[in-house]
Scaffold this motif. Structure first.
Motif, PDB file in Angstrom:
ATOM      1  N   VAL A 174       1.233  29.338 -15.600  1.00  0.00           N
ATOM      2  CA  VAL A 174      -0.052  29.599 -14.951  1.00  0.00           C
ATOM      3  C   VAL A 174      -1.208  29.222 -15.875  1.00  0.00           C
ATOM      4  CG1 VAL A 174      -1.590  31.411 -14.081  1.00  0.00           C
ATOM      5  CG2 VAL A 174       0.827  31.403 -13.436  1.00  0.00           C
ATOM      6  N   ARG A 175      -1.124  29.636 -17.132  1.00  0.00           N
ATOM      7  CA  ARG A 175      -2.219  29.380 -18.068  1.00  0.00           C
ATOM      8  C   ARG A 175      -2.344  27.901 -18.403  1.00  0.00           C
ATOM      9  NH1 ARG A 175      -1.621  31.337 -22.914  1.00  0.00           N
ATOM     10  NH2 ARG A 175       0.508  32.138 -22.757  1.00  0.00           N
ATOM     11  N   TYR A 176      -1.224  27.205 -18.509  1.00  0.00           N
ATOM     12  CA  TYR A 176      -1.275  25.767 -18.764  1.00  0.00           C
ATOM     13  C   TYR A 176      -1.897  25.036 -17.567  1.00  0.00           C
ATOM     14  CZ  TYR A 176       0.085  20.956 -19.620  1.00  0.00           C
ATOM     15  OH  TYR A 176       0.051  19.590 -19.787  1.00  0.00           O
ATOM     16  N   THR A 177      -1.488  25.405 -16.367  1.00  0.00           N
ATOM     17  CA  THR A 177      -2.029  24.771 -15.155  1.00  0.00           C
ATOM     18  C   THR A 177      -3.528  24.998 -15.054  1.00  0.00           C
ATOM     19  OG1 THR A 177       0.076  25.056 -13.981  1.00  0.00           O
ATOM     20  CG2 THR A 177      -1.889  24.683 -12.642  1.00  0.00           C
ATOM     21  N   GLN A 178      -3.968  26.226 -15.306  1.00  0.00           N
ATOM     22  CA  GLN A 178      -5.389  26.538 -15.225  1.00  0.00           C
ATOM     23  C   GLN A 178      -6.184  25.768 -16.279  1.00  0.00           C
ATOM     24  OE1 GLN A 178      -5.270  30.819 -15.636  1.00  0.00           O
ATOM     25  NE2 GLN A 178      -5.178  31.145 -13.411  1.00  0.00           N
ATOM     26  N   ALA A 179      -5.647  25.698 -17.505  1.00  0.00           N
ATOM     27  CA  ALA A 179      -6.338  24.987 -18.581  1.00  0.00           C
ATOM     28  C   ALA A 179      -6.402  23.493 -18.299  1.00  0.00           C
ATOM     29  CB  ALA A 179      -5.642  25.243 -19.913  1.00  0.00           C
ATOM     30  N   PHE A 180      -5.309  22.947 -17.752  1.00  0.00           N
ATOM     31  CA  PHE A 180      -5.287  21.519 -17.407  1.00  0.00           C
ATOM     32  C   PHE A 180      -6.303  21.222 -16.307  1.00  0.00           C
ATOM     33  CE2 PHE A 180      -3.536  18.413 -14.322  1.00  0.00           C
ATOM     34  CZ  PHE A 180      -3.709  17.261 -15.083  1.00  0.00           C
ATOM     35  N   ARG A 181      -6.320  22.043 -15.283  1.00  0.00           N
ATOM     36  CA  ARG A 181      -7.255  21.832 -14.174  1.00  0.00           C
ATOM     37  C   ARG A 181      -8.697  21.875 -14.662  1.00  0.00           C
ATOM     38  NH1 ARG A 181      -7.647  25.420  -8.586  1.00  0.00           N
ATOM     39  NH2 ARG A 181      -9.797  24.890  -8.058  1.00  0.00           N
ATOM     40  N   GLN A 182      -9.018  22.864 -15.486  1.00  0.00           N
ATOM     41  CA  GLN A 182     -10.387  22.996 -15.970  1.00  0.00           C
ATOM     42  C   GLN A 182     -10.755  21.853 -16.909  1.00  0.00           C
ATOM     43  OE1 GLN A 182     -12.450  24.966 -14.768  1.00  0.00           O
ATOM     44  NE2 GLN A 182     -14.203  24.982 -16.150  1.00  0.00           N
ATOM     45  N   ARG A 183      -9.784  21.406 -17.704  1.00  0.00           N
ATOM     46  CA  ARG A 183     -10.052  20.287 -18.611  1.00  0.00           C
ATOM     47  C   ARG A 183     -10.361  19.019 -17.829  1.00  0.00           C
ATOM     48  NH1 ARG A 183     -12.016  17.195 -20.908  1.00  0.00           N
ATOM     49  NH2 ARG A 183     -11.498  16.048 -22.820  1.00  0.00           N
ATOM     50  N   VAL A 184      -9.609  18.758 -16.776  1.00  0.00           N
ATOM     51  CA  VAL A 184      -9.874  17.594 -15.926  1.00  0.00           C
ATOM     52  C   VAL A 184     -11.256  17.706 -15.302  1.00  0.00           C
ATOM     53  CG1 VAL A 184      -9.222  16.429 -13.790  1.00  0.00           C
ATOM     54  CG2 VAL A 184      -7.458  17.074 -15.438  1.00  0.00           C
ATOM     55  N   SER A 185     -11.581  18.890 -14.796  1.00  0.00           N
ATOM     56  CA  SER A 185     -12.869  19.098 -14.145  1.00  0.00           C
ATOM     57  C   SER A 185     -14.022  18.809 -15.096  1.00  0.00           C
ATOM     58  CB  SER A 185     -12.972  20.539 -13.636  1.00  0.00           C
ATOM     59  OG  SER A 185     -11.955  20.835 -12.721  1.00  0.00           O
ATOM     60  N   LEU A 186     -13.961  19.346 -16.303  1.00  0.00           N
ATOM     61  CA  LEU A 186     -15.047  19.159 -17.245  1.00  0.00           C
ATOM     62  C   LEU A 186     -15.125  17.720 -17.743  1.00  0.00           C
ATOM     63  CD1 LEU A 186     -14.711  22.492 -19.257  1.00  0.00           C
ATOM     64  CD2 LEU A 186     -16.531  21.848 -17.672  1.00  0.00           C
ATOM     65  N   SER A 187     -13.979  17.076 -17.852  1.00  0.00           N
ATOM     66  CA  SER A 187     -13.972  15.673 -18.248  1.00  0.00           C
ATOM     67  C   SER A 187     -14.687  14.825 -17.206  1.00  0.00           C
ATOM     68  CB  SER A 187     -12.532  15.182 -18.427  1.00  0.00           C
ATOM     69  OG  SER A 187     -12.510  13.801 -18.719  1.00  0.00           O
ATOM     70  N   LEU A 188     -14.462  15.138 -15.945  1.00  0.00           N
ATOM     71  CA  LEU A 188     -15.097  14.386 -14.872  1.00  0.00           C
ATOM     72  C   LEU A 188     -16.599  14.602 -14.857  1.00  0.00           C
ATOM     73  CD1 LEU A 188     -12.457  15.113 -12.125  1.00  0.00           C
ATOM     74  CD2 LEU A 188     -12.729  13.041 -13.451  1.00  0.00           C
ATOM     75  N   VAL A 189     -17.017  15.812 -15.183  1.00  0.00           N
ATOM     76  CA  VAL A 189     -18.446  16.092 -15.256  1.00  0.00           C
ATOM     77  C   VAL A 189     -19.113  15.199 -16.297  1.00  0.00           C
ATOM     78  CG1 VAL A 189     -20.164  17.822 -15.929  1.00  0.00           C
ATOM     79  CG2 VAL A 189     -18.286  18.463 -14.409  1.00  0.00           C
TER      80      VAL A 189
END
Length: 215
Positions: A94-109
């Protein structure tokens, strides 16, 4: 190549929040779903330009509104870790998935460029015999330069799911997931999952810091 991957990932991020009501009511065919989502992405980005200009993290807000039904970040995370997914605990998953999702989101920003506009043409689609996996091929054209990119979307639908979910994008023959997977295998072997989660979270903090500086 980096730009096209970032753009393709932005489509994944944004898809969930921009689904026309007709698409939400029934399971659309994969090619029609991708086309409708692409058009809705462009419309929403144009409509929210003032909000995005004031705060680029509004892109994350857009993506998070109803993201889950159309993008499977858990499947992405599982594919990236491969056999190592079975070696970690449910909490770590769960924590890896959440961290990966947020990392992708911020990278796109940080990569988003409002001056670039795109057109999409779906060039083909296919499903497996069971009808639970699909691939949609497209050509995405940068309007200003005419530069074309071949982008394919991979989707699946679960046994009890009401809609297709995107789990990978292939840009000019390069799988976004494979790009992550190649790096993660060695990282898992040398450092372990907790280190990988921490690195993703540290990257999030660094990206947020750089965004604050830009603002």
């Amino acid at each position: 190549m980096a730009m096209t991957i970032q753009f393709a990932l932005f489509l994944v991020l944004a898809m969930g929040s921009m689904v026309p009501s007709a698409m939400a009511e029934s399971k659309a065919e994969p090619d029609k779903l991708i086309t409708s989502l692409f058009e809705a992405v462009n419309e929403r980005l144009q409509a929210d330009q003032d909000k995005i200009a004031a705060d680029k993290t509004h892109l994350i807000t857009i993506g998070d509104e109803v993201l889950a039904p159309y993008v499977s970040f858990e499947t992405m995370a599982k594919q990236i870790l491969g056999k190592n997914w079975r070696k970690i605990t449910p909490d770590q998953r769960v924590r890896y998935t959440q961290a990966f999702r947020q990392r992708v989101s911020l990278s796109l920003v940080s990569q988003y460029d409002p001056s670039k506009k795109y057109d999409l043409e779906v060039t083909g689609a296919r499903q497996n015999d069971k009808g639970d996996q699909a691939a949609v091929n497209s050509v995405v054209t940068e309007v200003k330069t005419g530069t074309k990119y071949n982008i394919s979307y991979k989707l699946f639908v679960g046994r009890n799911a009401s809609n297709w979910q995107v789990y990978d994008i292939v840009v000019e023959g390069v799988s976004v997931l494979q790009s992550f997977k190649t790096a993660s295998a060695e990282d898992f072997k040398n450092n372990g999952i907790e280190y990988m989660i921490a690195q993703l979270q540290n990257s999030e903090t660094a990206t947020q810091g750089s965004e604050s500086t830009v603002q």
